[in-house]
Design a protein around this motif. Structure first.
Motif, PDB file in Angstrom:
ATOM      1  N   MET A 177      57.131  27.554  55.877  1.00 55.79           N
ATOM      2  CA  MET A 177      57.746  28.257  55.408  1.00 55.79           C
ATOM      3  C   MET A 177      57.217  28.813  54.265  1.00 55.79           C
ATOM      4  SD  MET A 177      58.421  25.518  51.500  1.00 55.79           S
ATOM      5  CE  MET A 177      59.627  24.386  52.207  1.00 55.79           C
ATOM      6  N   LYS A 178      57.210  29.999  54.006  1.00 54.18           N
ATOM      7  CA  LYS A 178      56.486  30.742  52.800  1.00 54.18           C
ATOM      8  C   LYS A 178      55.660  30.125  51.513  1.00 54.18           C
ATOM      9  CE  LYS A 178      57.691  34.731  55.541  1.00 54.18           C
ATOM     10  NZ  LYS A 178      56.348  35.672  56.396  1.00 54.18           N
ATOM     11  N   ARG A 179      54.652  30.735  51.220  1.00 51.41           N
ATOM     12  CA  ARG A 179      54.051  29.735  49.830  1.00 51.41           C
ATOM     13  C   ARG A 179      54.418  31.402  48.917  1.00 51.41           C
ATOM     14  NH1 ARG A 179      49.924  28.057  52.971  1.00 51.41           N
ATOM     15  NH2 ARG A 179      51.208  26.685  54.164  1.00 51.41           N
ATOM     16  N   ILE A 180      55.015  31.483  48.266  1.00 53.58           N
ATOM     17  CA  ILE A 180      54.995  32.847  46.825  1.00 53.58           C
ATOM     18  C   ILE A 180      53.694  32.237  45.653  1.00 53.58           C
ATOM     19  CG2 ILE A 180      55.711  33.991  45.130  1.00 53.58           C
ATOM     20  CD1 ILE A 180      58.657  33.361  46.655  1.00 53.58           C
ATOM     21  N   LEU A 181      52.659  32.793  45.443  1.00 54.19           N
ATOM     22  CA  LEU A 181      51.684  32.311  43.911  1.00 54.19           C
ATOM     23  C   LEU A 181      51.594  32.967  43.207  1.00 54.19           C
ATOM     24  CD1 LEU A 181      49.115  31.033  42.850  1.00 54.19           C
ATOM     25  CD2 LEU A 181      47.774  32.432  44.609  1.00 54.19           C
ATOM     26  N   ILE A 182      52.210  32.406  41.894  1.00 53.20           N
ATOM     27  CA  ILE A 182      51.951  33.185  40.831  1.00 53.20           C
ATOM     28  C   ILE A 182      51.122  33.481  40.681  1.00 53.20           C
ATOM     29  CG2 ILE A 182      54.125  34.264  38.777  1.00 53.20           C
ATOM     30  CD1 ILE A 182      56.032  33.245  40.453  1.00 53.20           C
ATOM     31  N   LEU A 183      50.502  34.153  39.941  1.00 55.44           N
ATOM     32  CA  LEU A 183      49.099  34.520  38.963  1.00 55.44           C
ATOM     33  C   LEU A 183      49.745  34.737  37.431  1.00 55.44           C
ATOM     34  CD1 LEU A 183      46.689  35.345  41.260  1.00 55.44           C
ATOM     35  CD2 LEU A 183      47.191  33.356  40.719  1.00 55.44           C
ATOM     36  N   ALA A 184      49.220  34.044  36.310  1.00 53.48           N
ATOM     37  CA  ALA A 184      49.618  34.846  35.499  1.00 53.48           C
ATOM     38  C   ALA A 184      48.679  34.716  34.061  1.00 53.48           C
ATOM     39  CB  ALA A 184      50.376  33.786  34.201  1.00 53.48           C
ATOM     40  N   SER A 185      47.953  36.100  33.553  1.00 54.00           N
ATOM     41  CA  SER A 185      46.798  36.013  32.315  1.00 54.00           C
ATOM     42  C   SER A 185      47.687  37.156  31.676  1.00 54.00           C
ATOM     43  CB  SER A 185      45.687  36.843  33.777  1.00 54.00           C
ATOM     44  OG  SER A 185      44.611  36.778  32.577  1.00 54.00           O
ATOM     45  N   ASN A 186      47.465  36.441  29.979  1.00 52.00           N
ATOM     46  CA  ASN A 186      47.633  37.460  28.802  1.00 52.00           C
ATOM     47  C   ASN A 186      46.043  37.478  27.985  1.00 52.00           C
ATOM     48  OD1 ASN A 186      50.997  38.127  26.557  1.00 52.00           O
ATOM     49  ND2 ASN A 186      48.408  39.796  27.310  1.00 52.00           N
ATOM     50  N   PRO A 187      45.000  37.496  28.115  1.00 56.63           N
ATOM     51  CA  PRO A 187      44.565  37.831  27.915  1.00 56.63           C
ATOM     52  C   PRO A 187      44.130  37.998  25.684  1.00 56.63           C
ATOM     53  CG  PRO A 187      43.674  38.605  29.478  1.00 56.63           C
ATOM     54  CD  PRO A 187      44.765  38.746  29.316  1.00 56.63           C
ATOM     55  N   LYS A 188      43.810  36.813  25.338  1.00 54.44           N
ATOM     56  CA  LYS A 188      43.283  37.434  24.384  1.00 54.44           C
ATOM     57  C   LYS A 188      43.086  38.763  24.060  1.00 54.44           C
ATOM     58  CE  LYS A 188      42.611  32.842  21.818  1.00 54.44           C
ATOM     59  NZ  LYS A 188      41.605  32.287  21.677  1.00 54.44           N
ATOM     60  N   GLY A 189      43.665  39.696  22.293  1.00 55.79           N
ATOM     61  CA  GLY A 189      43.330  41.015  22.089  1.00 55.79           C
ATOM     62  C   GLY A 189      43.940  42.402  23.275  1.00 55.79           C
ATOM     63  N   THR A 190      44.981  41.654  24.306  1.00 57.97           N
ATOM     64  CA  THR A 190      45.502  42.183  25.175  1.00 57.97           C
ATOM     65  C   THR A 190      46.913  42.597  24.283  1.00 57.97           C
ATOM     66  OG1 THR A 190      46.068  40.866  27.122  1.00 57.97           O
ATOM     67  CG2 THR A 190      44.082  41.892  27.412  1.00 57.97           C
ATOM     68  N   VAL A 237      51.790  37.173  46.886  1.00 57.36           N
ATOM     69  CA  VAL A 237      50.908  36.773  46.133  1.00 57.36           C
ATOM     70  C   VAL A 237      51.666  37.342  44.379  1.00 57.36           C
ATOM     71  CG1 VAL A 237      48.995  36.881  44.604  1.00 57.36           C
ATOM     72  CG2 VAL A 237      49.117  36.413  46.418  1.00 57.36           C
ATOM     73  N   HIS A 238      52.247  37.136  43.797  1.00 58.68           N
ATOM     74  CA  HIS A 238      52.634  38.065  42.295  1.00 58.68           C
ATOM     75  C   HIS A 238      51.913  37.904  40.954  1.00 58.68           C
ATOM     76  CE1 HIS A 238      55.903  39.842  39.811  1.00 58.68           C
ATOM     77  NE2 HIS A 238      55.441  39.206  39.325  1.00 58.68           N
ATOM     78  N   PHE A 239      51.438  38.876  40.569  1.00 57.58           N
ATOM     79  CA  PHE A 239      50.419  38.975  39.567  1.00 57.58           C
ATOM     80  C   PHE A 239      51.481  39.665  38.315  1.00 57.58           C
ATOM     81  CE2 PHE A 239      47.726  40.849  36.125  1.00 57.58           C
ATOM     82  CZ  PHE A 239      46.975  39.813  35.507  1.00 57.58           C
ATOM     83  N   CYS A 240      51.302  38.934  37.465  1.00 57.31           N
ATOM     84  CA  CYS A 240      52.219  39.128  36.007  1.00 57.31           C
ATOM     85  C   CYS A 240      51.333  38.611  34.938  1.00 57.31           C
ATOM     86  CB  CYS A 240      52.690  37.545  34.915  1.00 57.31           C
ATOM     87  SG  CYS A 240      54.211  36.965  36.461  1.00 57.31           S
TER      88      CYS A 240
END
Length: 93
Positions: free
Chosen positions: A1-14, A64-67
């Motif tokens: 099985m392949k693991r997908i890591l989704i990382l999300a970040s939407n800091p204030k001020g952006t 790895v997917h970055f949002c």
């Protein structure tokens, strides 16, 4: 099985991003795939630099997917402890 890591970040001020929608679209696309049983998704939100490092070590993802926001050659824009833009995190490949 392949693991997908989704990382999300939407800091204030952006500019505001619809991260929940992006994550939902990824989940739905994978759910409709004939290979859906080959993947496991782990999601981490409001990612700070320390969260990114911990997630990589804990999950050991193959994908790895970055949002979120990027800063060109500067890398990813993550959050600090106050949800404000932190330094960019650069993966040098």
């Amino acid at each position: 099985m392949k693991r997908i890591l989704i990382l999300a970040s939407n800091p204030k001020g952006t500019s505001v991003l619809d991260l929940d929608r992006e994550i939902r679209d990824i989940r739905e696309g994978l759910r409709r795939s004939p290979n859906r049983d080959r993947f496991d998704i782990e999601v981490r939100g409001a990612v700070r630099p320390i969260d990114l490092r911990r997630a990589m070590l804990e999950v050991e993802p193959q994908i790895v997917h970055f949002c979120g926001h990027g800063s060109g050659k500067g890398g990813l824009v993550l959050e600090d402890d106050d949800s404000r833009p932190s330094h960019s995190y650069y993966f040098g490949y």
